[in-house]
Design an enzyme around this catalytic site. Structure first.
Site: not given
Ligand code: KIV
Length: 264
Positions: A45-46, A84, A116, A184
């Site tokens: 979700d980044s 994610d 998460e 993380e």
């Molecule tokens: O959203 C993301 O890219 C992540 C990674 C940083 C592990 O959760």
């Protein structure tokens, strides 16, 4: 090389082979990563921050994730595709979580999902996803969807009590059936202790060298981001900036298009 899946993750740890994971959000990037031998590609979700210019990940929706997961799917042959679960796609109920994760798997072609948070909050959700045949990757330490609760993007697990809690959370995620756990932004020593205590692999980001594998946000690795624990392998920002400036100069000065770019 054989395709990677949730089962091979554990085998890679047993063989002491480090697991290389990267985030990708589009087809050509995913294809290059697959060709380079990346073991798993995470559509994180980044994407909200890395690609969409959002301030944090909280505005990323299921529809946005579906869009990017489908693109990445088309680029992969060997690497496992993990998606994610975005904010509010699994926090409301286990039923909604299964419906949303099911879309990522059946419509998007993901082979696993990441959520998460600890078992104390999401144990039921994780169990229901696994019951539905969906491999789940856990994620503890700095969990960006809890940004406001954590008071910012800060290192987690410092001090004996917090480290103990993290070690316990990791064991609980393993016991409910997670096939791997992202750690993380936690002290390297704590990540090492967690890694040796588990049968399933840990995938670190800002968690030191002793995790079973590493994950990076690809934009950071390419020189587009500013995360502290990232190693920048190439200055794509600089290279693209130069290319765009050269194009503008050529168009303004009449050097592009040349005769070789014209149809007869
Ligand atoms: O959203 C993301 O890219 C992540 C990674 C940083 C592990 O959760």
């Amino acid at each position: 090389m054989a395709p990677v899946n949730a089962t091979s993750f554990r085998e890679l740890k047993q063989k002491n082979e480090k697991i290389a994971v990267l985030t990708a959000y589009d087809y050509p990037t995913a294809m290059l990563m697959d060709e380079a031998g990346v073991d798993a590609v995470l559509v994180g979700d980044s994407v909200g921050m890395a690609v969409m210019g959002m301030e944090n990940t909280l505005g990323v929706t299921m529809d946005m994730m579906m869009h990017h997961v489908r693109m990445v799917r088309r680029g992969l042959k060997r690497a496992m595709l993990i998606a994610d679960m975005p904010y509010l796609s699994y926090q409301i109920s286990a039923e909604e979580a299964v419906r949303n994760a099911g879309r990522l798997i059946s419509e998007g072609g993901a082979q696993g999902v990441k959520i998460e948070g600890p078992v104390v909050h999401f144990g039921d959700v994780i169990r229901c996803l696994i019951k539905a045949g969906i491999p789940v990757m856990g994620h503890i330490g700095l969990t960006p969807q809890s940004l406001h609760q954590l008071g910012g993007y800060k290192v987690q697990g410092r001090g004996e009590e917090r480290a103990r809690r993290l070690r316990m959370e990791a064991l609980e995620l393993q016991s409910v059936g997670c096939f791997a756990i992202v750690l993380e932004c936690i002290p390297a020593e704590v990540a090492k202790e967690i890694t040796v205590s588990l049968a399933v692999p840990t995938i670190g980001i800002g968690a030191g060298p002793d995790c079973s594998g590493q994950v990076l946000v690809s934009n950071d690795l390419l020189g587009w981001g500013q995360t502290k624990f990232t190693k920048t392998y190439v200055d794509i920002r600089g290279a693209m900036g130069k290319a765009f400036s050269a194009y503008v100069k050529d168009v303004k000065g009449g050097a592009f298009p040349g005769a070789e770019h014209c149809f007869k």
